[in-house]
Design a protein around this motif. Sequence first.
Motif, PDB file in Angstrom:
ATOM      1  N   LEU A   3      64.867  46.337  28.705  1.00  0.00           N
ATOM      2  CA  LEU A   3      63.621  47.052  28.963  1.00  0.00           C
ATOM      3  C   LEU A   3      63.900  48.539  28.880  1.00  0.00           C
ATOM      4  CD1 LEU A   3      60.662  47.305  29.963  1.00  0.00           C
ATOM      5  CD2 LEU A   3      61.577  47.246  32.307  1.00  0.00           C
ATOM      6  N   SER A  20      68.970  46.228  31.866  1.00  0.00           N
ATOM      7  CA  SER A  20      69.569  45.148  31.078  1.00  0.00           C
ATOM      8  C   SER A  20      70.116  44.074  32.006  1.00  0.00           C
ATOM      9  CB  SER A  20      70.693  45.691  30.187  1.00  0.00           C
ATOM     10  OG  SER A  20      71.605  46.439  30.961  1.00  0.00           O
ATOM     11  N   ARG A  75      66.076  34.661  33.753  1.00  0.00           N
ATOM     12  CA  ARG A  75      65.032  35.680  33.820  1.00  0.00           C
ATOM     13  C   ARG A  75      65.189  36.484  35.105  1.00  0.00           C
ATOM     14  NH1 ARG A  75      61.108  34.419  30.085  1.00  0.00           N
ATOM     15  NH2 ARG A  75      59.484  35.657  31.017  1.00  0.00           N
ATOM     16  N   ALA A 104      67.690  40.507  26.948  1.00  0.00           N
ATOM     17  CA  ALA A 104      66.684  41.502  26.566  1.00  0.00           C
ATOM     18  C   ALA A 104      66.988  42.830  27.255  1.00  0.00           C
ATOM     19  CB  ALA A 104      65.288  41.014  26.943  1.00  0.00           C
ATOM     20  N   ILE A 122      62.148  40.226  32.871  1.00  0.00           N
ATOM     21  CA  ILE A 122      63.040  40.513  31.746  1.00  0.00           C
ATOM     22  C   ILE A 122      63.921  39.294  31.507  1.00  0.00           C
ATOM     23  CG2 ILE A 122      64.641  42.193  30.758  1.00  0.00           C
ATOM     24  CD1 ILE A 122      63.968  44.054  33.092  1.00  0.00           C
ATOM     25  N   SER A 123      63.973  38.826  30.286  1.00  0.00           N
ATOM     26  CA  SER A 123      64.810  37.676  29.937  1.00  0.00           C
ATOM     27  C   SER A 123      66.255  38.108  29.753  1.00  0.00           C
ATOM     28  CB  SER A 123      64.305  37.016  28.648  1.00  0.00           C
ATOM     29  OG  SER A 123      62.976  36.569  28.799  1.00  0.00           O
TER      30      SER A 123
END
Length: 395
Positions: free
Chosen positions: A291, A367, A374, A289, A285-286
Amino acid sequence: MSGQVGDLSPKQAYALTQFRVRIQDILPDLPAQHDQYLLRWLRARSFHVAKAEAMIRKHIDFRRNMKVDTIISDWTPPEVIRRYVSGGMCGYDKEGSPIWYDVIGPLDPKGLLMSATKQDFMRTKIRNIEMLQRECRHQSNKLGRNVESVTLIYDCEGLGLKHLWKPAIETYGEILTMFEENYPEGLKRVFLIKAPRLFPMAYNLIKHFLCEETRRKLIVLGGNWQEVLRKHVDAEQLPVAYGGTRTDPDGDPRCRTMINYGGTVPRSYYVQNFIKAQYDTSVTISRGAVLQLDYHVSAPCSLLRWQFSSDGADIGFGVYKRTEEGSEQKVAAMLEVVPSERYNAHLVPEDNMITCAEPGMSTVSFSPRGSATRWRCFLLHCEHIRPDRTRLTPT
């Protein structure tokens, strides 16, 4: 004017009246309704009524989410916290306020954070504060005058680089922020004793979590610290180890039945030492971003369970319920079920569950936060289990 009962300016008195009117709907949910308690919130926001109202309404949500009203009776800290987190309440100052001791030297920050979740440390601190608040109310009734704050003696002997470990500083900062936002005027004064040369560096790392009023209550004592403490605390209320005459019933000058002195956490407590499992999913997950994983809860009283860890840093996690079925919906527009918090899942894998009272679409959200670019999130399980124990996969 001090902003205390009996010492209010006309403007402050009017603000108190307006404040009480504006929060009439939540007064029954507060731990106290008297003027002394409400004035604490107004003083914390310089008698700006709208800001004080926003602060106390946020506190009501905090009390509900953290189950504060029953945390003393219904929740017990994990054994590793009970045994190895130092500190405790011992005695009262000359004005009847409870005294809490924080003993920094014996603390093993890394061992503790490898053995218990950040949420458990937060709940422990809330539980301690609520116990102290209850003691203040007891003292108020006993002495016939308002006792609303605590004297803190912070023993800095042994403060070292191990205490400046980044995850420990972050956790301590979150605890300080929680205290500042939910227990205004809870501290009368903080005596810092036996501070080593490293103390200024440590203080610089945490001072931005403290409001200006709290900073003014910090008193760094020099070599005459015992003499200064005796000016504020009667000798019989002060342990022998801190310059008084108080001992445990067995004569212990450190009063270990009241003050825990912690120690190095045995590796047998480290949670990751027991986790021997294959993760179902590994997701990168960047930063910035989110999920989202959706689960359709088809039957009432189903369980939603999650198990996860992260790689390299802590991660935000929350559970939400969709308010619009069959449409794309962002987390911000959903009903919050488990508030998003930062989990030290890079140190202690998270394992928890909730009961979904009603059918519908539930969403779990990850989050990343912080300076890394990352994150890898390892999902050991994230599943919906019906009352008949049938497991369903995410939609």
